[in-house]
Design a protein around this motif. Structure first.
Motif, PDB file in Angstrom:
ATOM      1  N   LEU A  71     -27.663 -60.289  25.435  1.00 47.17           N
ATOM      2  CA  LEU A  71     -27.906 -60.049  26.899  1.00 47.17           C
ATOM      3  C   LEU A  71     -27.132 -61.307  27.612  1.00 47.17           C
ATOM      4  O   LEU A  71     -27.739 -62.356  27.158  1.00 47.17           O
ATOM      5  CB  LEU A  71     -29.235 -59.898  27.175  1.00 47.17           C
ATOM      6  CG  LEU A  71     -29.690 -59.578  28.562  1.00 47.17           C
ATOM      7  CD1 LEU A  71     -29.192 -58.204  29.083  1.00 47.17           C
ATOM      8  CD2 LEU A  71     -31.256 -59.513  28.820  1.00 47.17           C
ATOM      9  N   LYS A  72     -26.195 -61.211  28.122  1.00 48.19           N
ATOM     10  CA  LYS A  72     -25.189 -62.322  28.649  1.00 48.19           C
ATOM     11  C   LYS A  72     -25.101 -62.126  30.382  1.00 48.19           C
ATOM     12  O   LYS A  72     -25.098 -61.091  30.633  1.00 48.19           O
ATOM     13  CB  LYS A  72     -23.857 -62.310  28.123  1.00 48.19           C
ATOM     14  CG  LYS A  72     -23.855 -62.760  26.547  1.00 48.19           C
ATOM     15  CD  LYS A  72     -22.504 -62.518  25.976  1.00 48.19           C
ATOM     16  CE  LYS A  72     -22.054 -63.821  25.549  1.00 48.19           C
ATOM     17  NZ  LYS A  72     -20.897 -63.726  24.990  1.00 48.19           N
ATOM     18  N   SER A  73     -24.771 -63.228  31.064  1.00 52.48           N
ATOM     19  CA  SER A  73     -24.334 -63.065  32.322  1.00 52.48           C
ATOM     20  C   SER A  73     -23.016 -63.559  32.362  1.00 52.48           C
ATOM     21  O   SER A  73     -22.813 -64.800  31.602  1.00 52.48           O
ATOM     22  CB  SER A  73     -25.496 -63.671  33.285  1.00 52.48           C
ATOM     23  OG  SER A  73     -25.610 -65.245  32.936  1.00 52.48           O
ATOM     24  N   SER A  74     -22.260 -63.278  33.299  1.00 52.25           N
ATOM     25  CA  SER A  74     -20.795 -63.493  33.398  1.00 52.25           C
ATOM     26  C   SER A  74     -20.657 -64.593  34.909  1.00 52.25           C
ATOM     27  O   SER A  74     -21.130 -63.933  35.797  1.00 52.25           O
ATOM     28  CB  SER A  74     -19.930 -62.643  33.513  1.00 52.25           C
ATOM     29  OG  SER A  74     -18.674 -62.880  33.276  1.00 52.25           O
ATOM     30  N   TRP A  75     -20.266 -65.790  34.767  1.00 50.75           N
ATOM     31  CA  TRP A  75     -20.169 -66.509  36.152  1.00 50.75           C
ATOM     32  C   TRP A  75     -18.761 -66.549  36.273  1.00 50.75           C
ATOM     33  O   TRP A  75     -18.106 -67.212  35.609  1.00 50.75           O
ATOM     34  CB  TRP A  75     -21.099 -67.833  35.956  1.00 50.75           C
ATOM     35  CG  TRP A  75     -20.780 -68.682  37.096  1.00 50.75           C
ATOM     36  CD1 TRP A  75     -20.479 -69.930  36.910  1.00 50.75           C
ATOM     37  CD2 TRP A  75     -21.240 -68.364  38.364  1.00 50.75           C
ATOM     38  NE1 TRP A  75     -20.421 -70.367  38.348  1.00 50.75           N
ATOM     39  CE2 TRP A  75     -20.944 -69.659  39.170  1.00 50.75           C
ATOM     40  CE3 TRP A  75     -21.976 -67.459  38.908  1.00 50.75           C
ATOM     41  CZ2 TRP A  75     -21.264 -69.720  40.522  1.00 50.75           C
ATOM     42  CZ3 TRP A  75     -21.941 -67.245  40.266  1.00 50.75           C
ATOM     43  CH2 TRP A  75     -21.894 -68.622  41.300  1.00 50.75           C
ATOM     44  N   TYR A  76     -18.389 -65.970  37.533  1.00 52.38           N
ATOM     45  CA  TYR A  76     -16.847 -65.864  37.816  1.00 52.38           C
ATOM     46  C   TYR A  76     -16.179 -65.705  36.509  1.00 52.38           C
ATOM     47  O   TYR A  76     -15.153 -66.274  36.296  1.00 52.38           O
ATOM     48  CB  TYR A  76     -16.470 -67.765  38.400  1.00 52.38           C
ATOM     49  CG  TYR A  76     -15.169 -67.715  39.132  1.00 52.38           C
ATOM     50  CD1 TYR A  76     -14.335 -66.612  39.451  1.00 52.38           C
ATOM     51  CD2 TYR A  76     -14.759 -68.993  39.412  1.00 52.38           C
ATOM     52  CE1 TYR A  76     -13.001 -66.930  40.169  1.00 52.38           C
ATOM     53  CE2 TYR A  76     -13.810 -69.158  40.187  1.00 52.38           C
ATOM     54  CZ  TYR A  76     -12.994 -68.324  40.616  1.00 52.38           C
ATOM     55  OH  TYR A  76     -11.828 -68.671  41.327  1.00 52.38           O
ATOM     56  N   GLY A  77     -16.539 -64.543  35.853  1.00 56.13           N
ATOM     57  CA  GLY A  77     -15.923 -64.129  34.603  1.00 56.13           C
ATOM     58  C   GLY A  77     -15.606 -65.002  33.365  1.00 56.13           C
ATOM     59  O   GLY A  77     -14.743 -65.181  32.828  1.00 56.13           O
ATOM     60  N   ASP A  78     -16.284 -65.939  33.623  1.00 60.30           N
ATOM     61  CA  ASP A  78     -16.255 -67.318  32.744  1.00 60.30           C
ATOM     62  C   ASP A  78     -14.767 -67.464  32.581  1.00 60.30           C
ATOM     63  O   ASP A  78     -14.191 -67.645  31.539  1.00 60.30           O
ATOM     64  CB  ASP A  78     -16.827 -66.809  31.135  1.00 60.30           C
ATOM     65  CG  ASP A  78     -18.438 -66.534  31.313  1.00 60.30           C
ATOM     66  OD1 ASP A  78     -19.138 -66.968  32.378  1.00 60.30           O
ATOM     67  OD2 ASP A  78     -18.962 -65.967  30.286  1.00 60.30           O
ATOM     68  N   CYS A  79     -14.100 -67.650  33.754  1.00 59.96           N
ATOM     69  CA  CYS A  79     -12.782 -67.797  33.575  1.00 59.96           C
ATOM     70  C   CYS A  79     -12.096 -69.105  33.488  1.00 59.96           C
ATOM     71  O   CYS A  79     -13.050 -70.255  33.996  1.00 59.96           O
ATOM     72  CB  CYS A  79     -12.048 -67.244  34.640  1.00 59.96           C
ATOM     73  SG  CYS A  79     -11.946 -68.073  36.381  1.00 59.96           S
ATOM     74  N   LEU A  80     -11.050 -69.337  33.143  1.00 56.14           N
ATOM     75  CA  LEU A  80     -10.413 -70.731  33.008  1.00 56.14           C
ATOM     76  C   LEU A  80      -9.179 -70.500  33.797  1.00 56.14           C
ATOM     77  O   LEU A  80      -8.297 -70.186  33.404  1.00 56.14           O
ATOM     78  CB  LEU A  80     -10.305 -71.358  31.727  1.00 56.14           C
ATOM     79  CG  LEU A  80      -9.902 -72.645  31.208  1.00 56.14           C
ATOM     80  CD1 LEU A  80     -10.960 -73.320  31.476  1.00 56.14           C
ATOM     81  CD2 LEU A  80      -9.810 -72.591  29.384  1.00 56.14           C
ATOM     82  N   PRO A  81      -9.077 -70.888  35.159  1.00 57.01           N
ATOM     83  CA  PRO A  81      -8.231 -70.505  35.873  1.00 57.01           C
ATOM     84  C   PRO A  81      -6.768 -70.812  35.303  1.00 57.01           C
ATOM     85  O   PRO A  81      -5.882 -70.160  35.506  1.00 57.01           O
ATOM     86  CB  PRO A  81      -8.175 -71.266  37.297  1.00 57.01           C
ATOM     87  CG  PRO A  81      -9.841 -71.197  37.433  1.00 57.01           C
ATOM     88  CD  PRO A  81     -10.304 -71.712  35.529  1.00 57.01           C
ATOM     89  N   SER A  82      -6.566 -72.029  34.916  1.00 58.73           N
ATOM     90  CA  SER A  82      -5.474 -72.723  34.259  1.00 58.73           C
ATOM     91  C   SER A  82      -4.807 -71.744  33.348  1.00 58.73           C
ATOM     92  O   SER A  82      -3.549 -71.498  32.777  1.00 58.73           O
ATOM     93  CB  SER A  82      -5.486 -74.101  33.844  1.00 58.73           C
ATOM     94  OG  SER A  82      -6.417 -74.090  32.916  1.00 58.73           O
ATOM     95  N   ARG A  83      -5.937 -71.052  32.502  1.00 59.85           N
ATOM     96  CA  ARG A  83      -5.388 -70.093  31.566  1.00 59.85           C
ATOM     97  C   ARG A  83      -5.283 -68.747  31.962  1.00 59.85           C
ATOM     98  O   ARG A  83      -4.325 -68.059  31.631  1.00 59.85           O
ATOM     99  CB  ARG A  83      -6.329 -70.227  30.325  1.00 59.85           C
ATOM    100  CG  ARG A  83      -6.126 -69.356  29.093  1.00 59.85           C
ATOM    101  CD  ARG A  83      -7.448 -69.184  28.467  1.00 59.85           C
ATOM    102  NE  ARG A  83      -8.609 -68.651  29.254  1.00 59.85           N
ATOM    103  CZ  ARG A  83      -9.918 -68.579  28.489  1.00 59.85           C
ATOM    104  NH1 ARG A  83     -10.251 -69.316  27.521  1.00 59.85           N
ATOM    105  NH2 ARG A  83     -10.808 -67.915  29.382  1.00 59.85           N
TER     106      ARG A  83
END
Ligand code: APR
Ligand code: ZN
Ligand code: ZN
Length: 361
Positions: A301-313
């Motif tokens: 059961l996971k939550s996602s914060w800002y799509g767990d994104c790395l903007p630079s990637r």
């Protein structure tokens, strides 16, 4: 030299926004001045206007934006004037525990521009999510700018700065959707529709879109949904089970933010499946589950914060995939509007016929 531009300001709680003259200073050390080309209208902007996020009025709204760097301050080397960039909420520090462990989306020391934009009378503005991009120009920390291929249209590129990234990231980063997986997405607004597109990109074999609005289900189909369920007409948990030989989906993404849809997501997953929560609950919401069901079904059961994104990637990668025709981001732009139409776009949000209204400058 301080510049005068026009920007959309929320002056007080609940009051309609107004188009104001704002003063933007030259970028200081580590800062960038960005000429905004497009900025999407997001629920979070409305939330700011309603005083639901902070009481620090007046706010300069807008945060899903792309534009061209006009000037940079001392010490900025990653971006230069003329670069086409997508803005992100916060520049990460690269040095805290979260950053060093490769989870910069949880960075403790994120920063925004230190210098303040103001109204013409000198009143300091609070930029929404540290951006403030419903404006001809805005001032941000240089680390909030990610350079991407300028061949992309600004309206499409800007959307990656928030809701669309949250949805795609929930699928590809948090949910780790893989080739051949079955994915169910509960709630197909801007974020959920992006989760459908992300799942399709990741090679999911079956994507079950769930919503209470048939118009959203139609859009989800265009973005790669293979099956749709209107949860006003059918129980979504049963429908997902039926479509998966009685088991459930490998990955279920919840993109509404309500206890009943969280619960549906939990029960729609296969044994050892993953539930990704991307819809944001309110502080009062609670979810009660029999522990035996948590234990007995395994998985995550996971939550996602800002799509767990790395903007630079992620920003350049997703723009490249879009330009190659593999990610139909145009489908998210329901209408393009002018700066003085943001209030109207807020009203349209309630009617549910819009994925994104995008201000184009
Ligand atoms: N079951 C299924 N879908 C529902 C239900 C329900 N009970 N209630 C609402 N929906 C659908 C709406 O019809 C709409 O299509 O959920 C969708 C919500 O979409 P938007 O209002 O466009 O919101 P969006 O921008 O996609 O954000 C969704 O993700 O990041 C979070 O804060 C954001 O909590 C919000 C969620
Ligand atoms: Zn950090
Ligand atoms: Zn947003």
């Amino acid at each position: 030299m301080t510049q005068q531009v026009r920007g959309v300001v929320a002056r007080s709680k609940g009051a309609p926004v107004s188009l104001e003259t704002i003063l933007v200073p030259d970028p200081g050390p580590g800062e960038a001045l960005v000429k905004i080309e497009a900025c999407g209208v997001c629920h979070t902007d409305l939330h700011y206007r309603e005083g639901g996020i902070s009481e620090d009025f007046p706010f300069l709204l807008g945060h899903e934006a792309a534009g061209v760097v006009e000037a940079v301050g001392a010490g900025v080397t990653d971006v230069a004037p003329g670069d086409f960039v997508i803005l992100n909420w916060r520049a990460v520090c690269g040095a805290c525990r979260a950053c060093l462990r490769g989870r910069p989306w949880y960075c403790f020391n994120t920063h925004n521009a230190k210098q303040k934009m103001t109204l013409a009378d000198g009143t300091e503005l609070s930029p929404a999510l540290g951006i403030g991009a419903f404006a001809e120009k805005t001032l941000v920390a240089a680390g909030q700018c990610t350079k991407v291929d300028p061949a992309a249209s600004p309206a499409v590129a800007g959307l990656l700065g928030c809701g669309v990234m949250a949805g795609i990231g929930a699928a590809i980063n948090t949910g780790n959707v893989g080739r051949g997986d079955t994915v169910a997405v509960i709630g197909c607004g801007g974020v959920g529709a992006a989760a459908v597109a992300g799942s399709s990109l990741a090679g999911a074999a079956r994507i079950i879109a769930v919503d209470i609005d048939d118009r959203k289900l139609d859009t989800a189909k265009k973005l790669g949904a293979t099956h749709t369920v209107n949860s006003r007409q059918a129980d979504p948990v049963e429908a997902v089970r039926e479509l998966t030989g009685g088991f459930g989906a490998d990955v279920v993404i919840e993109a509404v933010g309500r206890p009943e849809t969280y619960r549906q997501a939990f029960y729609a997953r296969d044994l050892a499946g993953t539930v990704v929560l991307v819809g944001v609950p309110t502080p009062e919401m609670k979810l009660e589950l029999p522990l035996l069901d948590v234990f007995g079904r395994g998985g995550a059961l996971k939550s996602s914060w800002y799509g767990d994104c790395l903007p630079s990637r992620d920003f350049p990668m997703l723009i490249d995939l879009h330009l190659q025709g593999r990610l139909p981001l145009d489908a998210f732009v329901t209408e393009t509007i002018a700066l003085d139409e943001v209030e109207k776009a807020f009203e349209r949000m309630h009617h549910g016929d819009v994925l994104r209204s995008v201000v184009v400058l």
